[in-house]
Design an enzyme around this catalytic site. Structure first.
Site, PDB file in Angstrom:
ATOM      1  N   CYS A   1       0.831  -1.199   0.000  1.00 40.62           N
ATOM      2  CA  CYS A   1       0.000   0.000   0.000  1.00 40.62           C
ATOM      3  C   CYS A   1       0.869   1.254   0.000  1.00 40.62           C
ATOM      4  CB  CYS A   1      -0.845  -0.023   1.269  1.00 40.62           C
ATOM      5  SG  CYS A   1      -1.543   1.553   1.645  1.00 40.62           S
TER       6      CYS A   1
HETATM    7  N1  NDP Z   1      -7.414  -1.225   1.934  1.00 44.15           N
HETATM    8  C1  NDP Z   1      -6.768  -0.196   1.465  1.00 44.15           C
HETATM    9  O1  NDP Z   1      -6.093   0.547   2.174  1.00 44.15           O
HETATM   10  C2  NDP Z   1      -6.840   0.154   0.008  1.00 44.15           C
HETATM   11  C3  NDP Z   1      -7.223  -0.796  -0.897  1.00 44.15           C
HETATM   12  N2  NDP Z   1      -7.227  -0.509  -2.237  1.00 44.15           N
HETATM   13  C4  NDP Z   1      -7.666  -1.568  -3.151  1.00 44.15           C
HETATM   14  O2  NDP Z   1      -7.466  -1.141  -4.486  1.00 44.15           O
HETATM   15  C5  NDP Z   1      -8.543  -1.558  -5.315  1.00 44.15           C
HETATM   16  C6  NDP Z   1      -9.100  -0.387  -6.062  1.00 44.15           C
HETATM   17  O3  NDP Z   1      -9.879   0.390  -5.159  1.00 44.15           O
HETATM   18  P1  NDP Z   1     -10.839   1.565  -5.666  1.00 44.15           P
HETATM   19  O4  NDP Z   1      -9.998   2.598  -6.326  1.00 44.15           O
HETATM   20  O5  NDP Z   1     -11.711   1.991  -4.572  1.00 44.15           O
HETATM   21  O6  NDP Z   1     -11.752   0.802  -6.703  1.00 44.15           O
HETATM   22  P2  NDP Z   1     -12.238   1.212  -8.119  1.00 44.15           P
HETATM   23  O7  NDP Z   1     -11.093   1.586  -8.949  1.00 44.15           O
HETATM   24  O8  NDP Z   1     -13.142   0.139  -8.578  1.00 44.15           O
HETATM   25  O9  NDP Z   1     -13.091   2.523  -7.771  1.00 44.15           O
HETATM   26  C7  NDP Z   1     -14.381   2.387  -7.328  1.00 44.15           C
HETATM   27  C8  NDP Z   1     -15.135   3.678  -7.488  1.00 44.15           C
HETATM   28  O10 NDP Z   1     -14.911   4.473  -6.351  1.00 44.15           O
HETATM   29  C9  NDP Z   1     -14.342   5.726  -6.765  1.00 44.15           C
HETATM   30  N3  NDP Z   1     -13.317   6.038  -5.787  1.00 44.15           N
HETATM   31  C10 NDP Z   1     -12.200   5.367  -5.501  1.00 44.15           C
HETATM   32  N4  NDP Z   1     -11.514   5.970  -4.516  1.00 44.15           N
HETATM   33  C11 NDP Z   1     -12.254   7.036  -4.168  1.00 44.15           C
HETATM   34  C12 NDP Z   1     -12.102   8.058  -3.225  1.00 44.15           C
HETATM   35  N5  NDP Z   1     -11.006   8.112  -2.432  1.00 44.15           N
HETATM   36  N6  NDP Z   1     -13.044   9.004  -3.141  1.00 44.15           N
HETATM   37  C13 NDP Z   1     -14.132   8.985  -3.953  1.00 44.15           C
HETATM   38  N7  NDP Z   1     -14.330   8.043  -4.862  1.00 44.15           N
HETATM   39  C14 NDP Z   1     -13.406   7.084  -4.982  1.00 44.15           C
HETATM   40  C15 NDP Z   1     -13.792   5.477  -8.146  1.00 44.15           C
HETATM   41  O11 NDP Z   1     -13.800   6.638  -8.938  1.00 44.15           O
HETATM   42  P3  NDP Z   1     -12.425   7.383  -9.347  1.00 44.15           P
HETATM   43  O12 NDP Z   1     -11.402   6.320  -9.630  1.00 44.15           O
HETATM   44  O13 NDP Z   1     -12.817   8.150 -10.563  1.00 44.15           O
HETATM   45  O14 NDP Z   1     -12.090   8.258  -8.189  1.00 44.15           O
HETATM   46  C16 NDP Z   1     -14.743   4.479  -8.704  1.00 44.15           C
HETATM   47  O15 NDP Z   1     -15.880   5.067  -9.228  1.00 44.15           O
HETATM   48  C17 NDP Z   1      -9.545  -2.279  -4.401  1.00 44.15           C
HETATM   49  O16 NDP Z   1      -9.322  -3.662  -4.528  1.00 44.15           O
HETATM   50  C18 NDP Z   1      -9.180  -1.814  -3.025  1.00 44.15           C
HETATM   51  O17 NDP Z   1      -9.411  -2.784  -2.029  1.00 44.15           O
HETATM   52  C19 NDP Z   1      -6.855   0.698  -2.706  1.00 44.15           C
HETATM   53  C20 NDP Z   1      -6.432   1.677  -1.854  1.00 44.15           C
HETATM   54  C21 NDP Z   1      -6.456   1.511  -0.413  1.00 44.15           C
HETATM   55  N1  LIG Z   2      -3.476   1.084  -0.205  1.00 44.62           N
HETATM   56  C1  LIG Z   2      -3.559  -0.069  -0.859  1.00 44.62           C
HETATM   57  N2  LIG Z   2      -3.956  -1.161  -0.175  1.00 44.62           N
HETATM   58  C2  LIG Z   2      -4.061  -2.269  -0.866  1.00 44.62           C
HETATM   59  C3  LIG Z   2      -3.765  -2.358  -2.228  1.00 44.62           C
HETATM   60  N3  LIG Z   2      -3.991  -3.611  -2.632  1.00 44.62           N
HETATM   61  C4  LIG Z   2      -4.422  -4.281  -1.544  1.00 44.62           C
HETATM   62  N4  LIG Z   2      -4.448  -3.482  -0.477  1.00 44.62           N
HETATM   63  C5  LIG Z   2      -4.821  -3.802   0.896  1.00 44.62           C
HETATM   64  O1  LIG Z   2      -3.745  -4.506   1.528  1.00 44.62           O
HETATM   65  C6  LIG Z   2      -4.262  -5.658   2.188  1.00 44.62           C
HETATM   66  C7  LIG Z   2      -3.195  -6.720   2.404  1.00 44.62           C
HETATM   67  O2  LIG Z   2      -2.251  -6.229   3.321  1.00 44.62           O
HETATM   68  P1  LIG Z   2      -0.963  -7.076   3.801  1.00 44.62           P
HETATM   69  O3  LIG Z   2      -0.286  -6.156   4.759  1.00 44.62           O
HETATM   70  O4  LIG Z   2      -1.468  -8.321   4.455  1.00 44.62           O
HETATM   71  O5  LIG Z   2      -0.118  -7.367   2.622  1.00 44.62           O
HETATM   72  C8  LIG Z   2      -5.392  -6.077   1.254  1.00 44.62           C
HETATM   73  O6  LIG Z   2      -6.292  -6.979   1.844  1.00 44.62           O
HETATM   74  C9  LIG Z   2      -6.014  -4.735   0.917  1.00 44.62           C
HETATM   75  O7  LIG Z   2      -6.907  -4.273   1.881  1.00 44.62           O
HETATM   76  C10 LIG Z   2      -3.325  -1.202  -2.896  1.00 44.62           C
HETATM   77  O8  LIG Z   2      -3.000  -1.191  -4.087  1.00 44.62           O
HETATM   78  N5  LIG Z   2      -3.236  -0.082  -2.156  1.00 44.62           N
END
Ligand code: NDP
Ligand SMILES: Nc1nc2c(ncn2[C@@H]2O[C@H](COP(=O)(O)O)[C@@H](O)[C@H]2O)c(=O)[nH]1
Length: 327
Positions: free
Chosen positions: A175
């Site tokens: 991340c």
């Molecule tokens: N657990 C974590 O800390 C994180 C996990 N991830 C992982 O990365 C993958 C992609 O995630 P994600 O970008 O949400 O999925 P998507 O790319 O499918 O986006 C989903 C929707 O949410 C919008 N969106 C995404 N982020 C935001 C935000 N911060 N504020 C408002 N709208 C938002 C996007 O629009 P637009 O792209 O136009 O903004 C899109 O319409 C997932 O699998 C997720 O679990 C990603 C970051 C953090």
């Molecule tokens: N900020 C982001 N978080 C992400 C992304 N892809 C996955 N994830 C999150 O990480 C955990 C796994 O964490 P780990 O410490 O066990 O390796 C996963 O379940 C998601 O919630 C990303 O691209 N950006």
């Protein structure tokens, strides 16, 4: 927020042992009416889980959540798992086509046992609307919604109908959200889990930041019903990531779901790629996790997972390793 800490800052305090052998300790957990061998689920990421690993995990009594990055395969995947008598557990996003997908599932009477809404910033109307849409069309599916990092978010998603919430914004190994946005629970994931768990009335899945098997027990202590893990599950024989040689060493790729490798473009990138050493079969890792958790239960003075939930703890800032390595 007072008392901010993370996994490496905590030690659980042992209580008098009540078992003759660690093998007497039961690590099983029930979620959504199904009982699993461990309170652990591999992350729903493309380099961590694929269809064949999902089958293996489900056949052997482990929970799994299939990722959402091959959306067109999901209906057949659900049918195939259920035809084998296995649980079907998939992920969805929140874009328009996902609404149609849910309606298609309902029309075909293909009902996943578990559906995880997998979004970076889960405290949003987009996720609330999707929970409501799933509950309207597939009311018997168990809905896990996330990711979130505050009690307000847990309450709002639960009130919208989520059956469980997933906590963790930015603590993951691949991340970069915390660096690129300045936000998240990275560095205080365990305290955030405790904060969220106090507000929760339904199960919580702790997601991200697990670096050792002891962190599983700590997650359970601070309120997790289930723990989602990426990096510790990366690099296995069964892991879908590409295998390559670097300096004579066999390694496998592990990349973030919001990395450019997943997205195919450099837009809103919040994840990176790394290579992890090849670790052998995932079966051995799961067995070791079970043995270590059985030992944790024995130190908690019980013979079931719940014993861990009430143990005392101390905060020993950044000190548990003292320079030690596991091996
Ligand atoms: N657990 C974590 O800390 C994180 C996990 N991830 C992982 O990365 C993958 C992609 O995630 P994600 O970008 O949400 O999925 P998507 O790319 O499918 O986006 C989903 C929707 O949410 C919008 N969106 C995404 N982020 C935001 C935000 N911060 N504020 C408002 N709208 C938002 C996007 O629009 P637009 O792209 O136009 O903004 C899109 O319409 C997932 O699998 C997720 O679990 C990603 C970051 C953090
Ligand atoms: N900020 C982001 N978080 C992400 C992304 N892809 C996955 N994830 C999150 O990480 C955990 C796994 O964490 P780990 O410490 O066990 O390796 C996963 O379940 C998601 O919630 C990303 O691209 N950006």
């Amino acid at each position: 927020m007072d008392n901010v800490f993370d996994y490496e800052d905590i030690q659980l305090i042992p209580a008098k042992c009540i078992v003759e052998s660690r093998s007497e300790c039961d690590t099983s957990v029930t979620l959504g009416g199904h009982t699993f061998k461990l309170p652990v689920v591999p992350a729903n990421m493309q380099t961590i889980i694929d269809e064949s690993l999902a089958v293996k995990l489900a056949e052997n009594g482990y929970f799994y959540i299939m990722h959402r990055f091959n959306p067109e395969t999901r209906i057949d995947f659900i049918k195939d798992m259920q035809a084998r008598g296995l649980i079907a557990s998939i992920s969805v996003g929140v874009k328009d086509e996902e609404y149609t997908f849910i309606e298609e599932l309902a029309a075909a009477n293909v009902v996943p046992d578990f559906m995880t809404i997998d979004i970076a910033h889960g405290h949003s109307n987009a996720v609330i609307r999707m929970i409501q849409h799933i509950k309207k069309h597939l009311p018997t599916s168990f809905v896990i919604a996330g990711n979130v990092g505050t009690p307000e978010a847990v309450r709002e998603l639960e009130n919208a109908g989520a059956d469980a919430t997933k906590v963790g914004i930015g603590p993951g190994k691949v991340c970069i959200t915390k660096i690129k946005t300045g936000f998240g629970t990275g560095g205080w994931q365990l305290a955030a889990l405790r904060w969220c768990a106090k507000a929760a009335t339904k199960p919580i899945i702790a997601d991200g930041g697990i670096r050792t098997n002891g962190d599983i027990a700590k997650s359970v202590r601070f309120g997790a019903s289930m723990v989602m893990i990426g990096s510790l599950f990366a690099g296995h024989e069964e892991s879908p990531g590409e295998t390559i040689e670097i300096d004579g060493k066999t390694v496998k790729e592990y990349f973030g779901s919001a990395s450019e490798f997943q997205k195919g473009e450099r837009k809103n990138v919040e994840g990176k790629k790394m290579f992890v050493e090849h670790k052998g079969s995932i079966k051995d890792t799961l067995i070791e996790m079970q043995q270590d958790l059985q030992s944790s239960i024995s130190y908690a003075g019980g013979n079931k997972l719940d014993a861990i939930r009430n143990v005392d703890y101390v905060i020993v800032k950044n000190s548990i390793f003292n320079g030690d390595k596991v091996y």
